[in-house]
Design a protein around this motif. Structure first.
Motif, PDB file in Angstrom:
ATOM      1  N   GLY A  24      24.035 -24.476  -2.095  1.00  0.00           N
ATOM      2  CA  GLY A  24      24.673 -24.236  -0.807  1.00  0.00           C
ATOM      3  C   GLY A  24      26.182 -24.149  -0.899  1.00  0.00           C
ATOM      4  O   GLY A  24      26.900 -24.604  -0.005  1.00  0.00           O
ATOM      5  N   ILE A  25      26.680 -23.561  -1.980  1.00  0.00           N
ATOM      6  CA  ILE A  25      28.122 -23.458  -2.168  1.00  0.00           C
ATOM      7  C   ILE A  25      28.732 -22.444  -1.185  1.00  0.00           C
ATOM      8  O   ILE A  25      29.829 -22.652  -0.685  1.00  0.00           O
ATOM      9  CB  ILE A  25      28.467 -23.043  -3.621  1.00  0.00           C
ATOM     10  N   ASN A 112      20.054 -19.520   2.197  1.00  0.00           N
ATOM     11  CA  ASN A 112      20.826 -20.658   1.712  1.00  0.00           C
ATOM     12  C   ASN A 112      20.024 -21.347   0.615  1.00  0.00           C
ATOM     13  O   ASN A 112      18.906 -21.785   0.840  1.00  0.00           O
ATOM     14  CB  ASN A 112      21.065 -21.619   2.875  1.00  0.00           C
ATOM     15  N   CYS A 113      20.624 -21.431  -0.589  1.00  0.00           N
ATOM     16  CA  CYS A 113      19.799 -21.938  -1.680  1.00  0.00           C
ATOM     17  C   CYS A 113      19.487 -23.416  -1.522  1.00  0.00           C
ATOM     18  O   CYS A 113      18.550 -23.909  -2.109  1.00  0.00           O
ATOM     19  CB  CYS A 113      20.395 -21.638  -3.047  1.00  0.00           C
TER      20      CYS A 113
ATOM     21  N   LEU C  24      34.103 -10.518  -5.971  1.00  0.00           N
ATOM     22  CA  LEU C  24      33.373 -10.534  -4.702  1.00  0.00           C
ATOM     23  C   LEU C  24      32.982 -11.950  -4.296  1.00  0.00           C
ATOM     24  O   LEU C  24      32.513 -12.177  -3.184  1.00  0.00           O
ATOM     25  CB  LEU C  24      32.122  -9.653  -4.785  1.00  0.00           C
ATOM     26  N   VAL C  25      33.155 -12.905  -5.221  1.00  0.00           N
ATOM     27  CA  VAL C  25      32.790 -14.305  -4.981  1.00  0.00           C
ATOM     28  C   VAL C  25      31.362 -14.437  -4.458  1.00  0.00           C
ATOM     29  O   VAL C  25      31.097 -15.032  -3.419  1.00  0.00           O
ATOM     30  CB  VAL C  25      33.766 -15.022  -4.024  1.00  0.00           C
ATOM     31  N   LEU C  26      30.439 -13.876  -5.218  1.00  0.00           N
ATOM     32  CA  LEU C  26      29.024 -13.978  -4.879  1.00  0.00           C
ATOM     33  C   LEU C  26      28.325 -14.780  -5.971  1.00  0.00           C
ATOM     34  O   LEU C  26      28.807 -14.856  -7.098  1.00  0.00           O
ATOM     35  CB  LEU C  26      28.385 -12.593  -4.805  1.00  0.00           C
ATOM     36  N   GLY C  27      27.174 -15.322  -5.625  1.00  0.00           N
ATOM     37  CA  GLY C  27      26.398 -16.043  -6.632  1.00  0.00           C
ATOM     38  C   GLY C  27      27.133 -17.239  -7.203  1.00  0.00           C
ATOM     39  O   GLY C  27      27.040 -17.540  -8.389  1.00  0.00           O
ATOM     40  N   THR C  28      27.866 -17.941  -6.328  1.00  0.00           N
ATOM     41  CA  THR C  28      28.656 -19.068  -6.829  1.00  0.00           C
ATOM     42  C   THR C  28      27.778 -20.240  -7.266  1.00  0.00           C
ATOM     43  O   THR C  28      28.144 -20.948  -8.195  1.00  0.00           O
ATOM     44  CB  THR C  28      29.624 -19.572  -5.749  1.00  0.00           C
ATOM     45  N   CYS C  29      26.639 -20.420  -6.579  1.00  0.00           N
ATOM     46  CA  CYS C  29      25.811 -21.590  -6.918  1.00  0.00           C
ATOM     47  C   CYS C  29      25.368 -21.554  -8.379  1.00  0.00           C
ATOM     48  O   CYS C  29      25.641 -22.492  -9.114  1.00  0.00           O
ATOM     49  CB  CYS C  29      24.601 -21.693  -6.001  1.00  0.00           C
TER      50      CYS C  29
END
Lengths: 195, 189, 251
Positions: A24-25, A112-113, C24-29
């Motif tokens: 949920g970052i 939302n992961c 793009l600041v995606l897939g941060t997790c």
């Protein structure tokens, strides 16, 4: 009771979903700019997490009974997506004030992961129904704690003189790093409390 | 009022249903191919771990004690029992931890293998290192964790990962119990 | 011939100019979670690239068939299927990767890079372009993970490519190479870098560096501004205020 309390505290403090598990970052960085949106978003997450756990637990038993557990991911994500839509429709119709508070955040939660994550983690850890519910509740509250704390930190950042290269997202991440470091301090807490 | 249009509801529903059906069929096919292989891999890695915790063992026999705990007796090439392997689990920092403990015929720990662990890299994950696992070798009886292992039945905790050290030790102690029950039972019978 | 040139461009844009992680600041997790070791970062990158490539191809091929109204659920089903297929294959052939990635492997489903590319690119472009776009974005994601994990593993564990043997075992079981150990750092690792705070910190510094480079080229800074940078945002907003259905009704 002891187990429930230990699970709850673990999920809130020692294994905080955002700060320790990196689930949920996106909302953590995106929606934490203002305190009230942070609270609204987190409340919606708590609600959907607990509901999704309650719904997916029996579904998983069904999958397991039929030996098709490999369909877990696809079934769960669809159930969560459908659930979020359903909740939205019901709230819109019958609980308008709640809908006004949470409604706009609901569709964002489908992907939302943290929500899919908590459901999968409950199964991985082999929790029973009530343990799963408690763990999800804890995960959701932990999400809220991190969001609210971080919203406070960010409000303080607004007025600071930040080096040019770090302005914007980089300093936010460095601040997140410090908040996350403070949560490391809780590491031994739960184990020692219930040992 | 909006007019109710059957086509507007039917087409999306049917096409979504078809996509789901095709997807599920594909997954079923993949699963039928990989299912056997996954079981094979799991069995092979369990067998490998058993060989690592019990030296000199040639083959293993699966047994169940009266409490329903599963353990393996290790036999050498002459069919003599040379040791035991027991898998136990407990709750650790990041969730479930699974440990396989090997015992020699005279009850000393001959090996500890971490089968499943989901702890913090750099801290709890260090439990997988030889330096930590080797602390258990040759020990007997109930073990405890301490900051500096001075007594015989003490295990030195991993730096910054007391919870993991405790969890591994609890697993090993559980295994010792199962081993004791198993061998006690055998001698009586 | 104009098309050929643009396909090359679709590929390279994902690597640097529109790098999904740093720009793009995606897939941060997953970026933060699995970058503790280079081996698991590469594994995650390859798995996500495979899903991205396959889902982009299928979604692009079906883009005229999938009804507008149910396109998001349809995309999710398609992506989830590929994720599960990859998950089963990884479990069967690279079990070490499965245990290293844990819950983050099935969570590729909700990786916003994949759904984002489906919505922003594959649903509007031809199959070949979508495939190339998916591949480029996937490689960009992998490269970003590789960079992050290199810094974190070297500083935090004092090793580089540790555990790579288990990944290479897919190709051949005889490979003995299992990474390097860095002298001094291996005995005295800065453990905080593999812990959660180190993840945030290294990511922040990386973004700052990429902003600096972008600035020099006259490009805007990477910003995560609420949901604006998320490609799902427009569809989210549409669902949120029910415009989606009204639009369809209006037609």
């Amino acid at each position: 009771m002891k187990i429930a309390l230990s699970l709850l505290l673990t999920a809130i403090l020692t294994n905080n979903f955002i700060l320790c598990k990196f689930l949920g970052i996106c909302p953590f960085l995106g929606v934490s700019k203002k305190l009230n949106t942070a609270v609204g978003m987190s409340a919606a997450v708590i609600f959907v997490m607990v509901l999704a756990t309650a719904v997916t637990y029996p579904i998983n038993l069904l999958l397991r009974a039929n030996n098709i557990e490999y369909l877990q991911t696809i079934v769960f994500i669809l159930v969560i997506a459908a659930l979020v839509q359903l909740v939205e429709i019901v709230l819109k119709k019958y609980m308008v004030s709640l809908y006004n508070a949470l409604g706009i955040y609901l569709p964002l939660i489908t992907t939302n992961c943290a929500v899919l994550g908590v459901v999968l983690l409950n199964i991985d850890n082999g929790y029973n129904f009530w343990q799963s519910i408690v763990y999800s509740l804890g995960g959701g509250i932990g999400f809220m704690v991190a969001m609210v704390m971080f919203a406070g930190v960010r409000e303080r950042l607004e007025g600071c003189d930040i080096p040019k290269a770090l302005q914007g997202l980089p300093i936010t991440l460095v601040a997140a790093s410090l908040v996350s470091m403070s949560f490391l301090g809780f590491a031994g807490l739960v184990d020692n409390m219930f040992a | 009022m909006k007019k109710f249009n059957l086509k507007d509801i039917l087409i999306p529903t049917v096409s979504l249903f078809l996509i789901c059906a095709v997807a599920t069929a594909l997954l079923g096919m993949t699963n039928s191919v990989t299912e056997g292989k996954i079981k094979e891999v799991a069995a092979a890695s369990a067998a490998e771990a058993r060989l690592r915790v019990c030296e000199n063992a040639e083959k293993f026999e699966e047994k169940t004690d009266k409490n329903g705990n599963v353990y393996f007796t290790a036999k050498d090439k002459n069919g003599e029992t040379v040791g035991y392997a027991v898998t136990t689990d407990d709750k650790s920092y990041g969730g479930k931890i699974e440990v396989m403990t090997g015992f020699s015929a005279d009850g000393k720990i001959t090996g500890v293998e971490i089968l499943t662990i989901d702890d913090t890299p750099g801290l709890g994950m260090n439990a997988k290192k030889d330096s930590f696992r080797n602390e258990y070798l040759g020990k007997t009886g109930a073990l405890t964790v301490s900051k500096s292992a001075s007594a015989d039945n003490e295990i030195q905790a991993l730096t910054g990962a007391t919870i993991t050290s405790n969890a591994v030790t609890r697993c090993v102690n559980k295994a010792t119990e199962i081993y004791k029950n198993a061998t006690g039972g055998e001698n009586n019978g | 011939m104009a098309e050929k040139k643009s396909i090359g461009k679709e590929f390279t844009k994902g690597l640097i100019a529109e790098n999904p992680v740093f720009r793009l600041v995606l897939g941060t997790c997953p970026t933060l979670a699995v970058s503790t070791s280079v081996s698991s970062a590469i594994g995650m990158g390859v798995a996500a690239t495979a899903v991205l490539l396959c889902s982009n191809i299928v979604i692009s091929a079906l883009r005229k068939i999938i009804p507008q109204k149910v396109r998001i659920p349809a995309y999710i089903v398609i992506i989830a299927s590929f994720v599960t297929i990859i998950q089963l294959l990884v479990k069967a052939f690279v079990p070490a990767l499965d245990s290293a990635l844990g819950v983050y492997l099935p969570l590729i489903v909700v990786n916003c890079i994949i759904l984002g590319r489906a919505e922003a690119f594959a649903s509007k472009n031809a199959v070949l372009a979508s495939a190339v776009d998916g591949l480029g974005m996937g490689i960009g994601f992998t490269a970003a993970l590789f960079l992050m994990s290199t810094v974190r593993e070297i500083l935090g564990s004092g090793t580089f490519l540790s555990g790579i043997k288990d990944l290479l075992a897919v190709f051949s079981g005889d490979i003995q190479f299992n990474g390097f150990t860095i002298p001094f750092l291996n005995e005295n690792p800065l453990t905080v870098f593999v812990l959660a705070p180190g993840g945030f910190f290294v990511f922040g510094i990386m973004i700052a560096l990429s902003n600096k480079l972008a600035e020099r080229k006259g490009k805007p800074k990477a910003e995560l501004n609420g949901c604006a940078s998320c490609p799902m945002a427009s569809s989210c907003a549409l669902i949120a205020d029910g415009k989606n259905c009204e639009e369809a009704d209006a037609k």
